[in-house]
Scaffold this active site. Structure first.
Site, PDB file in Angstrom:
ATOM      1  N   GLY A  28      68.120 -36.021 -22.401  1.00 13.08           N
ATOM      2  CA  GLY A  28      69.085 -35.385 -21.512  1.00 13.08           C
ATOM      3  C   GLY A  28      70.507 -35.704 -21.909  1.00 13.08           C
ATOM      4  O   GLY A  28      70.779 -36.692 -22.598  1.00 13.08           O
TER       5      GLY A  28
ATOM      6  N   GLY B  15      74.773 -35.080 -20.344  1.00 11.12           N
ATOM      7  CA  GLY B  15      75.726 -34.544 -19.386  1.00 11.12           C
ATOM      8  C   GLY B  15      77.076 -34.400 -20.044  1.00 11.12           C
ATOM      9  O   GLY B  15      77.210 -34.498 -21.272  1.00 11.12           O
TER      10      GLY B  15
ATOM     11  N   VAL C 230      71.232 -39.436 -22.631  1.00  9.57           N
ATOM     12  CA  VAL C 230      70.127 -40.320 -22.251  1.00  9.57           C
ATOM     13  C   VAL C 230      69.018 -40.205 -23.286  1.00  9.57           C
ATOM     14  O   VAL C 230      68.654 -39.101 -23.716  1.00  9.57           O
ATOM     15  CB  VAL C 230      69.576 -39.952 -20.855  1.00  9.57           C
ATOM     16  CG1 VAL C 230      68.471 -40.932 -20.451  1.00  9.57           C
ATOM     17  CG2 VAL C 230      70.695 -39.981 -19.814  1.00  9.57           C
TER      18      VAL C 230
ATOM     19  N   LYS D 122      70.974 -45.056 -21.532  1.00 10.05           N
ATOM     20  CA  LYS D 122      72.104 -44.138 -21.345  1.00 10.05           C
ATOM     21  C   LYS D 122      73.333 -44.679 -22.059  1.00 10.05           C
ATOM     22  O   LYS D 122      73.644 -45.869 -21.976  1.00 10.05           O
ATOM     23  CB  LYS D 122      72.393 -43.991 -19.846  1.00 10.05           C
ATOM     24  CG  LYS D 122      73.370 -42.880 -19.494  1.00 10.05           C
ATOM     25  CD  LYS D 122      73.395 -42.667 -17.980  1.00 10.05           C
ATOM     26  CE  LYS D 122      74.175 -41.435 -17.582  1.00 10.05           C
ATOM     27  NZ  LYS D 122      74.123 -41.183 -16.121  1.00 10.05           N
TER      28      LYS D 122
ATOM     29  N   ASP E 215      75.826 -35.283  -4.890  1.00  7.33           N
ATOM     30  CA  ASP E 215      75.417 -34.296  -5.894  1.00  7.33           C
ATOM     31  C   ASP E 215      73.944 -33.931  -5.770  1.00  7.33           C
ATOM     32  O   ASP E 215      73.260 -33.744  -6.780  1.00  7.33           O
ATOM     33  CB  ASP E 215      75.697 -34.835  -7.299  1.00  7.33           C
ATOM     34  CG  ASP E 215      75.820 -33.715  -8.333  1.00  7.33           C
ATOM     35  OD1 ASP E 215      76.040 -32.549  -7.922  1.00  7.33           O
ATOM     36  OD2 ASP E 215      75.694 -33.994  -9.538  1.00  7.33           O
TER      37      ASP E 215
END
Length: 605
Positions: free
Chosen positions: A20, A22, A27, A42, A142
């Site tokens: 993943g 962002g 990650v 991370k 969020d």
């Protein structure tokens, strides 16, 4: 250089794949060379512009330090915060294996299964309520389908705390306009009429309502495509929504936060009983009341006639009870056995044998599921009071306590996948507390009347019930203390003393030696407490020494290993617990070093 596949981070975490990314971070999936366990690692993205580098570094550390202080089964644990050779930070946390609710939505454009959505919603109410009642409170800010991971066992995990906010003592926040448009509350996204209000947990109530709407209908809120804050809200009469759930969502997503649920516990109650919010349910209640009034008049006219039939009905009922007990014994499947025993209880509710047989039946497959727990609760609520005069009352209540303590699995289908999950063992044990309290309350210690419990030097079930109650109520008492801002030191002192008592007795001849799963569950709960930085720090503050902790940790590991044969033979109910305690022993030792080697529990960065 940053992290890449094949790297070994920190001398122990072998990077297997990227999982993943962002705006500021990436990650990775990594294998722990020491524990052979998977973790998520991370780091700050290497393509972040230099002008934003320090902000990205600070963001990842702020998120990790916030998460480090959280201890809830639906929140991944942060286990390490360190630096790469170039000084950039990385964070090691639980790897959550599952799928995001957003990806599940993409495969079901018409909406997801209602029962699944309600179950996920109830779990999210619990974890958000935990955050809101911390001191200081945390607002997640969020919540959306993409940030919720569903595991195969039906449980969910809340991930990505990048914009979560710990409120100041005066309730104020950082004032940033952040969140995901369409899911974020109007006051969170800059509505001119609402932004002057300080942010609080009601923003997460709004986001949960929007999330539930999306999951049920497959529709992404149009606010996510650019509508003004507060412009869009689900319709109560949306044909895709069941009426009761529509009412829950409509209240949660009110643009005026004063009209929303004011607390997650309020929303959870309505969500759990959404079928009672319909017009049809209310009409049925009114009809039932009218029928009741009519039956009162009829009952009076039949009272005299019924008296003459009493003796005959007692005989018939006795025969029916015995037949149902034989039917249960002969039943070939669990459902038929449970049905016969529940009918037997309704036929002769003052006889403890049927209750005891039903509890034993629930234990047979090694798992006591949420659906079974609801049926048990219904049976007890209707008939249990008739056991008040039984000399087996304490025995029944004690055995139900053991049932919840050791076998309870809250997944709806009663599957076995999560029975041994450790980080929620203490929380799940809270379901057992009331039964142990009932067991002790049914006894008269002064007169030596223990209503079916064994009380000898080698097996004092009465005393054990008190220990189990203390352990089982710990989680609820701690949450309440945190909510009210009270010092929890006494709770940790009590937990410590009780764990020592229970683990010290478990191997020398009490009921745990007859039911090894009890001993193994106690080992698991003690392991959970020792593996939690927050719990271990609480014990340290309560005056427990490092030497005492290490001695208990050794005893826990030794007792668990002594049950390896039982765990191998009962893989569905016991193997996960056994593996968690034995494989996690090294993690406990590191936690002891972190807490007692550095009592302030400072984190790097």
């Amino acid at each position: 250089m940053g992290i890449g596949v094949g790297d070994v981070v920190g001398g122990r975490y072998e990077v297997l794949a990227g999982i993943g990314a962002g705006g500021m971070s990436r990650v990775w999936l990594a294998r722990d060379a020491r524990l052979q366990k998977l973790w998520a690692v991370k780091e700050v993205r290497r393509d972040v512009p230099a002008s934003q580098g320090e902000a990205a570094r600070r963001a990842i550390l702020d998120e990790a330090n916030l998460m480090k202080g959280l201890d809830h089964p639906a929140i991944p644990r942060v286990v390490e915060i360190a630096e790469l050779a170039d000084g950039s930070p990385y964070v090691v946390m639980d790897y959550v294996e599952g799928r995001s609710l957003a990806s599940l939505m993409a495969e079901s454009p018409g909406g997801l299964d209602q029962a699944d959505v309600v179950s996920w919603g109830l779990q999210l109410c619990d974890v958000l309520g935990y955050l809101h009642h911390r001191e200081p409170p945390v607002v997640y800010r969020d919540l959306k389908p993409a940030n919720v991971i569903a595991k195969d066992d039906g449980t969910v995990r809340l991930v990505d705390f990048g914009i979560a906010e710990e409120l100041a003592p005066d309730g104020s926040g950082d004032g940033r306009l952040v969140g995901s448009r369409g899911y974020a509350a109007p006051e969170q996204m800059g509505d001119p009429g609402l932004r002057r209000l300080p942010l609080d947990g009601r923003a997460d109530v709004y986001a949960l309502g929007m999330t539930l709407y999306s999951l049920l209908t497959g529709e992404v809120p149009t606010g996510a495509s650019g509508a003004s804050p507060g412009e869009w809200a689900p319709r109560l009469d949306d044909p895709r929504l069941p009426e009761g759930l529509g009412r829950v969502i409509a209240r949660a997503t009110s643009a005026d936060r004063e009209l929303r649920y004011q607390d997650m516990s309020e929303m959870r109650l309505d969500l759990e009983h959404h079928e009672r919010l319909t017009c049809a349910y209310r009409a049925a209640l009114r009809s039932r009341l009218r029928r009741f009034r009519a039956s009162v008049a009829l009952g009076c006219s039949l009272l005299a006639a019924s008296a003459s039939c009493l003796a005959g009905s007692v005989v018939a009922r006795t025969r029916s009870y015995e037949g149902l007990m034989r039917e249960a014994t002969a039943a070939q499947d669990a459902e038929a056995r449970e049905g016969a025993l529940r009918r037997a209880i309704s036929t002769s509710p003052g006889d403890a044998a049927a209750y005891e047989a039903l509890v034993a039946a629930y234990k047979e497959d090694g798992t006591f599921g949420e659906a079974e727990a609801r049926r048990w609760a219904s049976t007890w609520a209707e008939w249990g009071s008739a056991l008040g005069g039984s000399d087996r009352l304490a025995r029944v209540c004690y055995d139900v306590g053991i049932l919840f303590l050791c076998y309870y699995d809250p997944s709806e289908g009663g599957g076995t996948a999560d029975v041994g999950s450790g980080r929620c063992a203490l929380e799940r044990a809270s379901r057992a507390a009331g039964w142990f309290r009932l067991a002790r309350g049914a006894c008269d210690e002064e007169r030596g009347d223990f209503r079916g419990l064994v009380v000898t030097d080698g097996c004092d079930e009465y005393a054990r019930a008190g220990d189990y109650e203390t352990i089982a109520t710990f989680h609820l008492a701690l949450v309440e203390a945190q909510r009210e801002g009270r010092d929890a030191t006494a709770l940790y002192a009590s937990l410590w003393g009780t764990l020592n008592s229970a683990l010290g007795q478990a191997a020398v001849g009490d009921e745990a030696s007859r039911e090894p799963i009890v001993a193994l569950r106690l080992c698991q709960m003690a392991h959970e407490a020792l593996a939690s930085p927050a719990h271990l720090e609480g014990m340290r503050r309560a005056g427990v020494s490092r030497e005492e902790v290490e001695a208990l940790a050794r005893r826990v590991e030794e007792q668990a290993r002594s049950l390896s044969g039982f765990a191998h033979a009962n893989r569905e109910s016991a193997w996960a617990m056994y593996m968690e305690v034995t494989l996690g022993a090294e993690g406990v030792r590191r936690n002891v070093e972190d807490v007692f080697g550095n009592p302030t529990v400072r984190l790097k960065g």
